[in-house]
Design a protein around this motif. Structure first.
Motif, PDB file in Angstrom:
ATOM      1  N   MET A   1      47.061 -13.373   7.762  1.00 18.60           N
ATOM      2  CA  MET A   1      46.002 -13.466   6.781  1.00 18.60           C
ATOM      3  C   MET A   1      46.611 -13.333   5.386  1.00 18.60           C
ATOM      4  O   MET A   1      47.607 -12.649   5.209  1.00 18.60           O
ATOM      5  CB  MET A   1      44.977 -12.367   6.980  1.00 18.60           C
ATOM      6  N   LYS A   2      45.983 -13.962   4.431  1.00 16.45           N
ATOM      7  CA  LYS A   2      46.380 -13.867   3.035  1.00 16.45           C
ATOM      8  C   LYS A   2      45.535 -12.789   2.375  1.00 16.45           C
ATOM      9  O   LYS A   2      44.320 -12.771   2.518  1.00 16.45           O
ATOM     10  CB  LYS A   2      46.138 -15.186   2.305  1.00 16.45           C
ATOM     11  N   ALA A   3      46.198 -11.913   1.646  1.00 20.68           N
ATOM     12  CA  ALA A   3      45.495 -10.879   0.896  1.00 20.68           C
ATOM     13  C   ALA A   3      45.787 -11.059  -0.577  1.00 20.68           C
ATOM     14  O   ALA A   3      46.907 -11.432  -0.962  1.00 20.68           O
ATOM     15  CB  ALA A   3      45.931  -9.496   1.356  1.00 20.68           C
ATOM     16  N   LYS A   4      44.783 -10.818  -1.394  1.00 23.85           N
ATOM     17  CA  LYS A   4      44.936 -10.890  -2.840  1.00 23.85           C
ATOM     18  C   LYS A   4      44.255  -9.657  -3.423  1.00 23.85           C
ATOM     19  O   LYS A   4      43.112  -9.357  -3.064  1.00 23.85           O
ATOM     20  CB  LYS A   4      44.297 -12.170  -3.382  1.00 23.85           C
ATOM     21  N   VAL A   5      44.961  -8.950  -4.301  1.00 24.60           N
ATOM     22  CA  VAL A   5      44.425  -7.750  -4.937  1.00 24.60           C
ATOM     23  C   VAL A   5      44.440  -7.956  -6.440  1.00 24.60           C
ATOM     24  O   VAL A   5      45.492  -8.267  -7.021  1.00 24.60           O
ATOM     25  CB  VAL A   5      45.259  -6.493  -4.569  1.00 24.60           C
ATOM     26  N   HIS A   6      43.281  -7.808  -7.069  1.00 25.53           N
ATOM     27  CA  HIS A   6      43.140  -7.901  -8.525  1.00 25.53           C
ATOM     28  C   HIS A   6      43.030  -6.477  -9.062  1.00 25.53           C
ATOM     29  O   HIS A   6      42.160  -5.723  -8.620  1.00 25.53           O
ATOM     30  CB  HIS A   6      41.869  -8.668  -8.901  1.00 25.53           C
ATOM     31  N   ILE A   7      43.895  -6.111 -10.013  1.00 20.36           N
ATOM     32  CA  ILE A   7      43.903  -4.757 -10.558  1.00 20.36           C
ATOM     33  C   ILE A   7      43.739  -4.828 -12.074  1.00 20.36           C
ATOM     34  O   ILE A   7      44.457  -5.575 -12.756  1.00 20.36           O
ATOM     35  CB  ILE A   7      45.220  -4.030 -10.201  1.00 20.36           C
ATOM     36  N   PHE A   8      42.786  -4.046 -12.586  1.00 20.05           N
ATOM     37  CA  PHE A   8      42.522  -3.980 -14.017  1.00 20.05           C
ATOM     38  C   PHE A   8      42.314  -2.532 -14.427  1.00 20.05           C
ATOM     39  O   PHE A   8      41.899  -1.706 -13.610  1.00 20.05           O
ATOM     40  CB  PHE A   8      41.255  -4.774 -14.386  1.00 20.05           C
ATOM     41  N   LEU A   9      42.561  -2.249 -15.709  1.00 23.18           N
ATOM     42  CA  LEU A   9      42.231  -0.929 -16.232  1.00 23.18           C
ATOM     43  C   LEU A   9      40.723  -0.749 -16.194  1.00 23.18           C
ATOM     44  O   LEU A   9      39.960  -1.699 -16.426  1.00 23.18           O
ATOM     45  CB  LEU A   9      42.747  -0.774 -17.666  1.00 23.18           C
ATOM     46  N   LYS A  10      40.279   0.458 -15.917  1.00 22.65           N
ATOM     47  CA  LYS A  10      38.849   0.746 -15.898  1.00 22.65           C
ATOM     48  C   LYS A  10      38.282   0.634 -17.311  1.00 22.65           C
ATOM     49  O   LYS A  10      39.007   0.797 -18.305  1.00 22.65           O
ATOM     50  CB  LYS A  10      38.600   2.164 -15.363  1.00 22.65           C
ATOM     51  N   ASN A  11      36.983   0.365 -17.395  1.00 17.00           N
ATOM     52  CA  ASN A  11      36.310   0.344 -18.689  1.00 17.00           C
ATOM     53  C   ASN A  11      36.475   1.706 -19.350  1.00 17.00           C
ATOM     54  O   ASN A  11      36.391   2.734 -18.686  1.00 17.00           O
ATOM     55  CB  ASN A  11      34.826   0.011 -18.534  1.00 17.00           C
TER      56      ASN A  11
END
Length: 79
Positions: A1-11
Motif C-alpha cells: 500500500m502507498k502511504a502519504k503523510v502531510h505535516i504542518f505546523l498547528k495554527n
C-alpha cells in the motif's frame, strides 16, 4: 500500500518559513498572497493486510517519530 503523510505546523505556531516565502512572493509582485504555511509530505510503501491496519500503523509512526505533535498536525492518506 502507498502511504502519504502531510505535516504542518498547528495554527497559532509561528511559521518562519511561511513568512519568508510570503515576503519573497510579495517582493516578486504577488502582493495578494497571505497566510503562507510551509509543511512537508512523506510518501512511502507499506506492507499491511488492509487499509485500516495500514492507517493504524502510519498513525503510530506519526505519533512516535514523523510529527512533533506538540506543534505539528498531520493528515494520513493510504491507497
Amino acid at each position: 500500500m502507498k502511504a502519504k503523510v502531510h505535516i504542518f505546523l498547528k495554527n497559532g505556531v509561528l511559521d518562519v518559513q511561511g513568512k519568508a516565502v510570503e515576503g519573497a512572493l510579495g517582493g516578486l509582485g504577488w502582493t495578494d498572497v497571505s497566510n503562507v504555511r510551509v509543511g512537508k509530505v512523506l510518501e512511502f510503501d507499506l506492507k499491511a493486510s488492509d487499509k485500516s491496519a495500514a492507517e493504524t500503523e502510519v498513525k503510530a509512526m506519526c505519533e512516535k517519530l514523523l510529527a512533533n505533535t506538540v506543534i505539528e498536525s498531520y493528515r494520513i492518506e493510504v491507497a
